[in-house]
Structures are given as structure tokens and as C-alpha cells.
Design a protein around this motif. Structure first.
Motif, PDB file in Angstrom:
ATOM      1  N   GLU A 192      -5.425   7.436  -6.746  1.00 49.58           N
ATOM      2  CA  GLU A 192      -6.895   7.164  -6.372  1.00 49.58           C
ATOM      3  C   GLU A 192      -6.737   5.909  -5.537  1.00 49.58           C
ATOM      4  O   GLU A 192      -7.698   5.881  -4.528  1.00 49.58           O
ATOM      5  N   VAL A 193      -6.160   5.001  -5.520  1.00 50.05           N
ATOM      6  CA  VAL A 193      -6.229   3.835  -4.912  1.00 50.05           C
ATOM      7  C   VAL A 193      -5.584   4.253  -3.540  1.00 50.05           C
ATOM      8  O   VAL A 193      -6.280   3.837  -2.412  1.00 50.05           O
TER       9      VAL A 193
ATOM     10  N   ALA B  45       0.730  -1.164  -0.117  1.00 51.07           N
ATOM     11  CA  ALA B  45      -0.010   0.085   0.123  1.00 51.07           C
ATOM     12  C   ALA B  45       0.719   1.337  -0.076  1.00 51.07           C
ATOM     13  O   ALA B  45       0.227   2.190  -0.217  1.00 51.07           O
TER      14      ALA B  45
ATOM     15  N   ALA C 216     -10.491   4.946   3.498  1.00 51.81           N
ATOM     16  CA  ALA C 216     -11.303   3.791   4.452  1.00 51.81           C
ATOM     17  C   ALA C 216     -10.715   3.523   5.924  1.00 51.81           C
ATOM     18  O   ALA C 216     -11.581   3.403   6.755  1.00 51.81           O
TER      19      ALA C 216
ATOM     20  N   GLN D 282      -9.087 -11.656  -7.182  1.00 53.81           N
ATOM     21  CA  GLN D 282     -10.797 -11.592  -7.057  1.00 53.81           C
ATOM     22  C   GLN D 282     -11.463 -12.910  -7.172  1.00 53.81           C
ATOM     23  O   GLN D 282     -11.141 -13.768  -8.236  1.00 53.81           O
TER      24      GLN D 282
ATOM     25  N   ARG E 272      -8.436   6.214  -1.729  1.00 53.64           N
ATOM     26  CA  ARG E 272      -9.344   5.132  -1.130  1.00 53.64           C
ATOM     27  C   ARG E 272      -8.981   4.248   0.194  1.00 53.64           C
ATOM     28  O   ARG E 272      -9.539   4.373   1.114  1.00 53.64           O
ATOM     29  N   ILE E 273      -7.637   4.062   0.331  1.00 56.78           N
ATOM     30  CA  ILE E 273      -7.034   3.489   1.380  1.00 56.78           C
ATOM     31  C   ILE E 273      -7.040   4.320   2.442  1.00 56.78           C
ATOM     32  O   ILE E 273      -7.643   3.985   3.638  1.00 56.78           O
TER      33      ILE E 273
ATOM     34  N   GLN F 138     -14.306  10.927  -4.676  1.00 57.35           N
ATOM     35  CA  GLN F 138     -13.654  10.163  -5.663  1.00 57.35           C
ATOM     36  C   GLN F 138     -13.592  11.090  -6.822  1.00 57.35           C
ATOM     37  O   GLN F 138     -14.270  11.699  -7.391  1.00 57.35           O
TER      38      GLN F 138
ATOM     39  N   MET G 151      -8.589  -3.668  -2.587  1.00 57.89           N
ATOM     40  CA  MET G 151      -8.316  -2.425  -3.324  1.00 57.89           C
ATOM     41  C   MET G 151      -6.974  -2.429  -3.860  1.00 57.89           C
ATOM     42  O   MET G 151      -7.045  -1.944  -5.128  1.00 57.89           O
TER      43      MET G 151
ATOM     44  N   TYR H 152       0.877   3.730  -2.951  1.00 56.11           N
ATOM     45  CA  TYR H 152      -0.252   4.293  -3.289  1.00 56.11           C
ATOM     46  C   TYR H 152      -0.508   5.298  -2.440  1.00 56.11           C
ATOM     47  O   TYR H 152      -1.074   6.557  -2.391  1.00 56.11           O
TER      48      TYR H 152
ATOM     49  N   GLU I 176     -10.725  -5.317   3.176  1.00 54.20           N
ATOM     50  CA  GLU I 176     -11.136  -4.368   2.504  1.00 54.20           C
ATOM     51  C   GLU I 176     -10.050  -3.779   1.805  1.00 54.20           C
ATOM     52  O   GLU I 176      -9.998  -3.536   0.597  1.00 54.20           O
ATOM     53  N   ILE I 177      -8.711  -3.515   2.452  1.00 54.56           N
ATOM     54  CA  ILE I 177      -7.578  -2.781   2.005  1.00 54.56           C
ATOM     55  C   ILE I 177      -6.881  -3.727   0.966  1.00 54.56           C
ATOM     56  O   ILE I 177      -6.512  -3.324  -0.152  1.00 54.56           O
TER      57      ILE I 177
END
Length: 138
Positions: free
Chosen positions: A41-42, A12, A49, A109, A45-46, A32, A103, A15, A99-100
Motif C-alpha cells: 500500500e505504501v 522507497a 503520487a 513526524q 501511494r508512492i 486505496q 509516506m 515498497y 510528500e514521499i
């Protein structure tokens, strides 16, 4: 600290730095931005969150770490403090950790699909009996 957590925070890191470099201290409140650089952007979001899931004293510590990186983007100490804030939050919250992890690019997935009248969908499976009058033998 688990190796998984260390790897997650290291993954992370770039990012987070990109987000703070792009947005500065507003990374915590910025909406966003679909046109933003994907990396920034990632990171945004981290940070958002983590910030949203923390109590007020921890939010203030995270805000201070973000402001320090925004003020001195080349400071390894400031970046380390931000990573420590993120690490602490992830250590204390397994849901946030998942969650992280989801991302971050390259996160596995899982897509499970069942089709047909008696289709079965499962990520992990043992014995499945799907039919009339079936007999299971050990």
C-alpha cells in the motif's frame, strides 16, 4: 544527486517492488485498499503520487517502467528503471520529495502543540517574548 535523494529512493525501493508485485500495472489506477499489505500500500501511494505529479510523457515512461517490473518481477534492470523514474521525479520536485519522505515508515513526524493563553508553538525558535512589559537583553 544528493545523498538525501539516493537514500530516499533506496528506502522507497522495496515498497515500489511490493506494490507492483501485488497490484501489477494496475498500481497506477488502483484505489486505496485498506486490507492490502502495508508495504504494498505504501508503494502504491508512492507510485500514484509520482504519476499524478508528472506530465504526460513522463507518465508514459513511468507506466512503461511499472509494466516492465510487473512482467518481470525478478529483473534487476526493470527495477532499476522504475527507481530511475521515481528518482528523476523526486529530483525535479521538492514538494513531491517531502510528500514521499513522509509516506515512508520511520519518517520523522513533527507534532507541535501550544497550550495556554499565551502558548507558543514552533518547530525552530530563536528568541521569544511572550508577556507584558518584557525586556529582551542580548
Amino acid at each position: 544527486m544528493s545523498a538525501e535523494l539516493v537514500q530516499l529512493v533506496e528506502q522507497a525501493g522495496p515498497y515500489l517492488t511490493a506494490a507492483v508485485s501485488a497490484y501489477g500495472a494496475t498500481v497506477l489506477t488502483r484505489a486505496q485498499n485498506a486490507a492490502a499489505d502495508g508495504t504494498a500500500e505504501v508503494g502504491r501511494r508512492i507510485v500514484r503520487a509520482v504519476w499524478q505529479r508528472r506530465r504526460r510523457p513522463d507518465q508514459l515512461a513511468l507506466e512503461a517502467a511499472v509494466e516492465a517490473v510487473a512482467a518481470e518481477p525478478e529483473s534487476p534492470e526493470a527495477a532499476d528503471d522504475l527507481r530511475r523514474q521515481i528518482e528523476r521525479a523526486l529530483r525535479e520536485d521538492a514538494e513531491l520529495r517531502a510528500e514521499i519522505a513522509a509516506m515512508l515508515p520511520g519518517a520523522p513526524q513533527v507534532v507541535i502543540t501550544a497550550t495556554g493563553e499565551r502558548g507558543i508553538a514552533a518547530q525552530h525558535i530563536g528568541t521569544v517574548v511572550n508577556g507584558d512589559g518584557a525586556t529582551v537583553r542580548p
